[in-house]
Design a protein around this motif. Structure first.
Motif, short mmCIF file in Angstrom:
data_model
loop_
_atom_site.label_atom_id
_atom_site.label_comp_id
_atom_site.label_asym_id
_atom_site.label_seq_id
_atom_site.Cartn_x
_atom_site.Cartn_y
_atom_site.Cartn_z
N LEU A 155 69.25 -23.71 70.05
CA LEU A 155 68.16 -23.67 71.02
C LEU A 155 67.51 -22.28 71.02
O LEU A 155 68.18 -21.26 70.86
N TYR A 156 66.19 -22.26 71.16
CA TYR A 156 65.46 -20.99 71.15
C TYR A 156 65.97 -20.10 72.29
O TYR A 156 66.12 -20.56 73.43
N PRO A 157 66.25 -18.82 72.00
CA PRO A 157 66.78 -17.92 73.04
C PRO A 157 65.89 -17.87 74.27
O PRO A 157 64.67 -17.69 74.17
N GLY A 158 66.50 -18.03 75.43
CA GLY A 158 65.76 -17.98 76.69
C GLY A 158 65.27 -19.32 77.17
O GLY A 158 64.89 -19.47 78.34
N ASP A 159 65.27 -20.34 76.27
CA ASP A 159 64.83 -21.68 76.66
C ASP A 159 65.96 -22.45 77.34
O ASP A 159 67.13 -22.30 76.98
N LEU A 175 64.41 -43.32 67.34
CA LEU A 175 65.05 -42.03 67.54
C LEU A 175 64.41 -41.31 68.72
O LEU A 175 63.20 -41.44 68.96
N PHE A 176 65.22 -40.55 69.45
CA PHE A 176 64.75 -39.65 70.50
C PHE A 176 64.82 -38.25 69.91
O PHE A 176 65.90 -37.78 69.52
N VAL A 177 63.67 -37.56 69.80
CA VAL A 177 63.61 -36.29 69.09
C VAL A 177 63.14 -35.16 70.00
O VAL A 177 62.34 -35.37 70.91
N LEU A 178 63.66 -33.97 69.74
CA LEU A 178 63.31 -32.78 70.51
C LEU A 178 63.09 -31.61 69.57
O LEU A 178 63.69 -31.53 68.50
N GLY A 179 62.22 -30.67 69.99
CA GLY A 179 62.07 -29.42 69.26
C GLY A 179 63.11 -28.42 69.73
O GLY A 179 63.53 -28.45 70.89
N ASP A 180 63.53 -27.51 68.85
CA ASP A 180 64.50 -26.48 69.25
C ASP A 180 63.89 -25.47 70.21
O ASP A 180 64.58 -24.90 71.05
N HIS A 181 62.58 -25.23 70.08
CA HIS A 181 61.87 -24.32 70.99
C HIS A 181 61.27 -25.19 72.10
O HIS A 181 60.09 -25.51 72.08
N ARG A 182 62.10 -25.55 73.06
CA ARG A 182 61.73 -26.56 74.05
C ARG A 182 60.48 -26.20 74.84
O ARG A 182 59.69 -27.09 75.20
N SER A 183 60.28 -24.92 75.14
CA SER A 183 59.12 -24.53 75.93
C SER A 183 57.83 -24.53 75.12
O SER A 183 56.74 -24.37 75.68
N ASP A 184 57.95 -24.76 73.78
CA ASP A 184 56.77 -24.76 72.92
C ASP A 184 56.74 -26.01 72.04
O ASP A 184 56.21 -26.00 70.94
#
Length: 241
Positions: A155-159, A175-184
């Motif tokens: 996970l992106y630091p600080g997210d 599939l349920f997909v997410l980005g590692d930089h959740r805030s972006d």
């Protein structure tokens, strides 16, 4: 009486003289025919054999890109830090053929037409068909089938895992997909009310991102993290506890 052994006809045929041993065998009819064909073909192509060789290489690369590996440029920061803007990755198009299927933690490239937008996207798989994915538990972690997932390794630091609460069951074949930089990252969370409920059909997955090939200083293999290793299979007793 002359007792010196005289070479027989068999000796002479099986033991060629020095001049005979160093003489290369003439090309057979099949070799001559092949070379003649290449020469004739090259004669009709501007640039001759060099152009012909380049054309063969181009066809090989097109076949490779169509059926095996495809380069993909990362367009945004939604997968930082694993993938940075401008990174080139190689997408393994055979990863989910021959009976294999995407697994939790895989980084996949998919066609988002009709779901996310008319483009190809890259995200990490957080849930597969049948999974119950919830955000978040009392410690702010995502849960999959009742098991909290420690995403700190990617996970992106600080997210935080998500500022958007959700509680979904992933339909079979999606599939349920997410980005590692959740805030972006615009991902499944942002399309829960869209057609398909934010889920990506497995059939729209182009392949799995397996390698960063550019820039060279950032080149590396991409591996499935261990964070999902303890998640029970969907439907197991107590999975939704």
């Amino acid at each position: 009486m002359d007792t010196e052994a005289q070479p027989t006809e068999r000796d002479r045929s099986s033991r060629p003289s020095g001049s005979e041993a160093t003489t290369s065998e003439p090309a057979g009819p099949e070799d001559r025919s092949r070379f003649a064909f290449v020469s004739r073909l090259g004669a009709h192509v501007p640039g001759g054999r060099i152009t012909l060789t380049l054309l063969v290489c181009l066809v090989f690369l097109l076949l490779l890109s169509t059926f095996v590996l495809r380069p993909f440029q990362i367009p945004s920061g939604s997968m930082e830090q694993a993938l940075r803007i401008g990174d080139r990755v190689l997408v393994n198009k055979l990863a989910y053929r021959f009976g294999a299927a995407p697994q939790r933690g895989d980084i996949v490239v998919f066609d988002g037409t009709g779901y996310f937008g008319h483009a190809d996207y890259v995200k990490r798989v957080a849930g597969v068909g049948g999974d119950h994915v919830v955000c978040c538990d009392r410690e702010g972690r995502i849960q999959v089938n009742g098991r909290p997932v420690d995403e700190s390794g990617f996970l992106y630091p600080g997210d935080s895992p998500s500022t958007v609460p959700f509680d979904v069951v992933v339909p079979r074949g999606t599939l349920f997909v997410l980005g590692d930089h959740r805030s972006d990252s615009s991902d499944s969370r942002d399309h829960l009310g869209s057609p398909g409920g934010g889920m990506i059909p497995v059939g729209d997955v182009i392949g799995r991102a397996d390698w960063i090939i550019w820039p060279f200083g950032h080149a590396t293999g991409l591996h499935r993290p261990d964070a999902y290793a303890r998640v029970p299979a969907a439907g197991k007793a107590g999975a939704h506890g």
